[in-house]
Write a protein that holds these residues in place. Structure first.
Motif: not given
Length: 69
Positions: A59-60, A62-67
């Motif tokens: 989850t972390t 994926r969030r970092t990648e999207a950010h």
């Protein structure tokens, strides 16, 4: 629950690894446990994660990648 030894795990190249064969991470899963290791140096050991830790890691990531996209 005892953690599995590396010999008992079947590692595969992670989908997060680069296509050129560099920076490769291998992942293995076993009931209740996930493991990752450096494919360039598999003898150096592996890190293990419980199901909840693995979910939090993904989850972390994926969030970092999207950010950063």
């Amino acid at each position: 629950m005892p953690l599995p030894q590396a010999e008992a795990l079947t590692f595969r190249k992670s989908s997060y690894s680069s296509a050129k064969g560099q920076n490769c991470v291998e992942v293995a899963d076993s009931p209740g446990v996930y493991a990752i290791r450096d494919s360039q140096n598999p003898a150096s050991g592996h890190l293990t994660f419980s199901n909840s830790e693995w979910t939090a890691l993904l989850t972390t990531t994926r969030r970092t990648e999207a950010h950063h996209a």
